[in-house]
Enzyme design. Structure first.
Site, PDB file in Angstrom:
ATOM      1  N   HIS A 148      -8.111  -5.320  -0.630  1.00 42.89           N
ATOM      2  CA  HIS A 148      -6.803  -4.700  -0.398  1.00 42.89           C
ATOM      3  C   HIS A 148      -6.121  -5.243   0.858  1.00 42.89           C
ATOM      4  CE1 HIS A 148      -3.749  -1.606  -0.692  1.00 42.89           C
ATOM      5  NE2 HIS A 148      -4.056  -1.125   0.502  1.00 42.89           N
ATOM      6  N   SER A 168       0.844  -1.190   0.000  1.00 39.67           N
ATOM      7  CA  SER A 168       0.000   0.000   0.000  1.00 39.67           C
ATOM      8  C   SER A 168       0.886   1.250   0.000  1.00 39.67           C
ATOM      9  CB  SER A 168      -0.947  -0.040   1.200  1.00 39.67           C
ATOM     10  OG  SER A 168      -2.005   0.867   1.045  1.00 39.67           O
ATOM     11  N   ASP A 212      -8.711  -6.592  -4.980  1.00 43.47           N
ATOM     12  CA  ASP A 212      -8.359  -5.267  -4.448  1.00 43.47           C
ATOM     13  C   ASP A 212      -9.031  -4.180  -5.286  1.00 43.47           C
ATOM     14  OD1 ASP A 212      -7.172  -2.959  -3.467  1.00 43.47           O
ATOM     15  OD2 ASP A 212      -5.145  -3.779  -3.444  1.00 43.47           O
TER      16      ASP A 212
END
Length: 463
Positions: free
Chosen positions: A432, A211, A403
């Site tokens: 995610h 991320s 995601d």
């Protein structure tokens, strides 16, 4: 006590070195005692507030000694390196910049076995808190072979310079609050490089993160393959998409809409909790997939208390997780659903409340703004593809088909453009968040890649 007497008393208290109080001030003045300070003087009783001619309230609160950063206790064991001067991409110069970090393992005699782990948006430097099952002997983050280090990002409330730390490291200037300057992913990486220099690091064996951490990993690559040998960006992007920018703005708007936000000039004793909780709820929905929530909650109304299920994995027994995206794999907790119709509502409320107890609204705004600056091509090349083609290191790109925030297509773009990259999929319908909870898959994929890219380190005896 008259208004003039009150102001004189306050001035004496601020200037007298032997008297230490903390001031929570609803205007532009903020003072917090340093970590070493103690309350030794007798503090006279002050009125709860006074008003100037413009009607702006200023509240004074006597308190026990506390650290400059009120959130620092949430990351026990973290250490601080102070960088005397640091110039941001914006041109703003910061002084006495604290960089919080945690490390595991030993630095080799050649100082070249460093593994950098980069945390996500709400994470800290404590890798054991959010990727604990990957850390330790025989695991991907093998502490017998690597000097594993994680450094906290600018803007985070967990130790590095941020809205909740003292301006230029000087408590007498107050904390940054809403005046904290805009920072970028590149600022973080350049600052962290200076911290590594102070630790005597000569070469980074691997940089790994997901991320926001994956954005940092991609920026680390631009120090060149002679400094960073290989990288693993997971569930990330080469530039912040319009989709992600939009979600971030919705979250910031929720915080700013809280009447207690006061343009960011609130006190620690009465922060804009409701706005931060609304922002967190919004974010949680981007971290999971529709199918994940449907499978987990469906239309369960739970008119009585029902225990939250763990999904498939458990955290180490000594873990007290505070930094995972959604808290999906925490120790089971009971939801009191008396005031809500559906389990999904209770889940969001519980996670949002827990988050607001351990995070700061100005920090959240600073970090989400930082994400929006991310663009590997900025100042380097005309296109993202050209920028990615400059990355020379062996690269393992990890993507998640479910995601919806940083899509698999974005990971495919990175893998196609980086000359020495391969893409592997984390199989999960959890969205995610899968990069934080599919530990067995991650461990297997990472160990295989590290054996290929760093055989000299992976095959040698423990340090």
């Amino acid at each position: 006590m008259s208004r003039r007497q009150t102001l004189k008393t306050l001035q004496k208290l601020i200037l007298a070195p032997s008297q230490h109080i903390s001031l929570s001030i609803a205007s532009n003045l903020s003072v917090i005692p340093s970590r070493s300070m103690t309350t030794t003087a007798t503090v006279p009783v002050l009125p709860t507030s006074i008003h100037d001619g413009l009607g702006k309230g200023i509240a004074y609160e006597k308190s026990l000694p506390r650290p400059v950063n009120p959130f620092s206790h949430r990351v026990p064991g973290r250490e601080i390196i102070t960088i005397p001067k640091f110039t941001l991409e914006s041109g703003v110069e910061m002084r006495n910049v604290p960089v919080a970090y945690m490390s595991w393992g030993k630095l080799s005699s050649k100082a070249n076995n460093v593994m950098i782990i980069c945390h996500a948006l709400s994470g800290s430097a404590d890798v054991s808190d959010w990727w604990g099952p990957l850390l330790g002997h025989g695991k991907a983050f093998d502490t017998d072979k690597f000097f594993v280090i994680c450094m906290n990002s600018l803007g985070s409330p967990y130790g590095t310079a941020s809205p909740v730390t003292a301006k230029n490291g000087d408590y007498s200037e107050g904390w940054y609050g809403a005046d904290f300057p805009s920072t970028t992913i590149r600022d973080d990486v350049r600052l962290h490089k200076l911290a590594l220099d102070k630790l005597g690091v000569r070469k980074v064996a691997a940089a790994i993160g997901g991320s926001m951490g994956g954005m940092h990993v991609l920026e680390w690559a631009f120090f060149g393959k002679d400094y960073v040998r290989c990288i693993v960006p997971a569930a990330t992007s080469s530039h912040q998409s319009a989709w992600a920018i939009g979600w971030g703005e919705a979250q910031r708007h929720a915080i700013r809409s809280d009447v207690k936000y006061k343009n960011g000039r609130y006190g620690f004793d009465d922060p804009p909790v409701l706005g931060l909780e609304a922002a967190r709820m919004t974010a949680l929905l981007t971290y999971r997939s529709r199918d994940s929530l449907e499978r987990r909650f469906g239309r369960d109304t739970g008119s009585k208390k029902k225990t939250q299920k763990q999904e498939s994995k458990t955290l180490p027994s000594n873990s007290t997780p505070i930094h995972s995206h959604s808290g999906a794999d925490e120790t089971p907790v009971a939801f009191d659903r008396a005031d809500s119709s559906f389990a999904a509502q209770s889940y969001l409320r519980y996670q949002a409340k827990k988050f607001s107890n351990r995070f700061d609204s100005n920090c959240y705004i600073a970090l989400t703004n930082k994400l929006d600056t991310h663009d590997l091509a900025r100042g380097r090349t005309r296109t993202i593809t050209e920028a990615l083609s400059l990355i020379e290191q062996p690269t393992l790109v990890l993507g998640i088909r479910s995601d919806g925030l940083y899509t698999l297509a974005e990971q495919e773009q990175i893998a196609r453009a980086v000359p020495n990259a391969k893409l592997r999929e984390i199989v999960s319908d959890d969205g995610h968040d899968a990069f934080l909870i599919e530990w067995s898959q991650l461990n297997w994929l990472l160990i295989g890649f590290l054996h290929e890219s760093l055989p000299d380190i992976m095959q040698r005896a423990a340090l």
